[in-house]
Design a protein around this motif. Structure first.
Motif, PDB file in Angstrom:
ATOM      1  N   GLU A  27       0.834  -1.214   0.000  1.00  0.00           N
ATOM      2  CA  GLU A  27       0.000   0.000   0.000  1.00  0.00           C
ATOM      3  C   GLU A  27       0.863   1.256   0.000  1.00  0.00           C
ATOM      4  O   GLU A  27       0.546   2.227  -0.704  1.00  0.00           O
ATOM      5  CB  GLU A  27      -0.928  -0.001   1.215  1.00  0.00           C
ATOM      6  N   LYS A  34       0.672   7.237  -6.286  1.00  0.00           N
ATOM      7  CA  LYS A  34      -0.477   8.142  -6.433  1.00  0.00           C
ATOM      8  C   LYS A  34      -0.121   9.554  -5.981  1.00  0.00           C
ATOM      9  O   LYS A  34      -0.540  10.535  -6.606  1.00  0.00           O
ATOM     10  CB  LYS A  34      -1.679   7.600  -5.648  1.00  0.00           C
ATOM     11  N   GLN A  86     -10.139  10.182  -1.616  1.00  0.00           N
ATOM     12  CA  GLN A  86     -10.090   9.051  -2.542  1.00  0.00           C
ATOM     13  C   GLN A  86      -9.190   7.950  -1.980  1.00  0.00           C
ATOM     14  O   GLN A  86      -9.514   6.772  -2.086  1.00  0.00           O
ATOM     15  CB  GLN A  86      -9.603   9.498  -3.925  1.00  0.00           C
ATOM     16  N   LYS A  89     -11.141   5.918   0.474  1.00  0.00           N
ATOM     17  CA  LYS A  89     -12.021   4.939  -0.180  1.00  0.00           C
ATOM     18  C   LYS A  89     -11.215   3.772  -0.744  1.00  0.00           C
ATOM     19  O   LYS A  89     -11.581   2.613  -0.568  1.00  0.00           O
ATOM     20  CB  LYS A  89     -12.803   5.613  -1.317  1.00  0.00           C
ATOM     21  N   ASP A  90     -10.120   4.090  -1.424  1.00  0.00           N
ATOM     22  CA  ASP A  90      -9.323   3.058  -2.090  1.00  0.00           C
ATOM     23  C   ASP A  90      -8.734   2.045  -1.102  1.00  0.00           C
ATOM     24  O   ASP A  90      -8.590   0.874  -1.431  1.00  0.00           O
ATOM     25  CB  ASP A  90      -8.166   3.686  -2.881  1.00  0.00           C
ATOM     26  N   TYR A  91      -8.391   2.521   0.100  1.00  0.00           N
ATOM     27  CA  TYR A  91      -7.695   1.646   1.055  1.00  0.00           C
ATOM     28  C   TYR A  91      -8.508   1.372   2.323  1.00  0.00           C
ATOM     29  O   TYR A  91      -7.973   0.812   3.271  1.00  0.00           O
ATOM     30  CB  TYR A  91      -6.327   2.259   1.406  1.00  0.00           C
TER      31      TYR A  91
END
Length: 161
Positions: A27, A34, A86, A89-91
């Protein structure tokens, strides 16, 4: 414009986002990619922003901005918050809740609600010497000197007897 964190002046503004759990190494690599992409394109009214980031202890994301080149605008700050949302949400992680405290227990980073931390202070489970993370620092100089400090040297001291 993405630059090295070390090259930013001490006056650079910082935003610290603490996660409610540790990120895995995978991650951290993904989030770093990102962040690289986001900061490379980050602008204020079309002007490049000279910025960088650090991910510390697999738990804290610190974004730093050299405001001497171009200051953050409301729109650019909104863009950074949307980027962080974001990531949440993604992780499946909480990065924006300011009502939680992170502190060190040996080499381990503990994460508690403010009310739990207050109770622990009353029970002397944490002390004025407990290392806490003061996520309210405003610039790189404060981040380097006052972010990771004993509770007695931070706003956390109000909970200590």
């Amino acid at each position: 414009m993405l630059v090295s964190f070390e090259s930013l002046p001490d006056s650079s503004r910082v935003w610290i986002y603490q996660a409610n759990r540790s990120f895995t190494q995978e991650e951290v690599q993904e989030i770093s990619q990102k962040l690289d992409a986001f900061i490379e394109k980050w602008t204020a009214h079309g002007a490049n922003l000279r910025a960088s980031y650090e991910i510390k202890y697999n738990r804290f994301i610190t974004i730093a901005l050299d405001q001497e080149l171009n200051a953050a605008s409301g729109c650019s700050i909104d863009a950074s918050v949307q980027f962080i949302q974001q990531l949440e949400k993604d992780y499946d992680v909480d990065l924006l809740d300011k009502m939680n405290v992170s502190y060190k227990q040996g080499e381990f980073i503990a994460y508690k609600s403010l009310s739990d931390f207050r109770k622990m202070a009353k029970q002397r489970a944490v002390s004025p010497n407990t290392i806490v993370f003061n996520n309210l620092v405003n610039n790189k100089a404060e981040y380097l000197s006052d972010w990771e400090v004993p509770a007695s040297e931070s706003w956390h001291k109000r909970f200590m007897n």
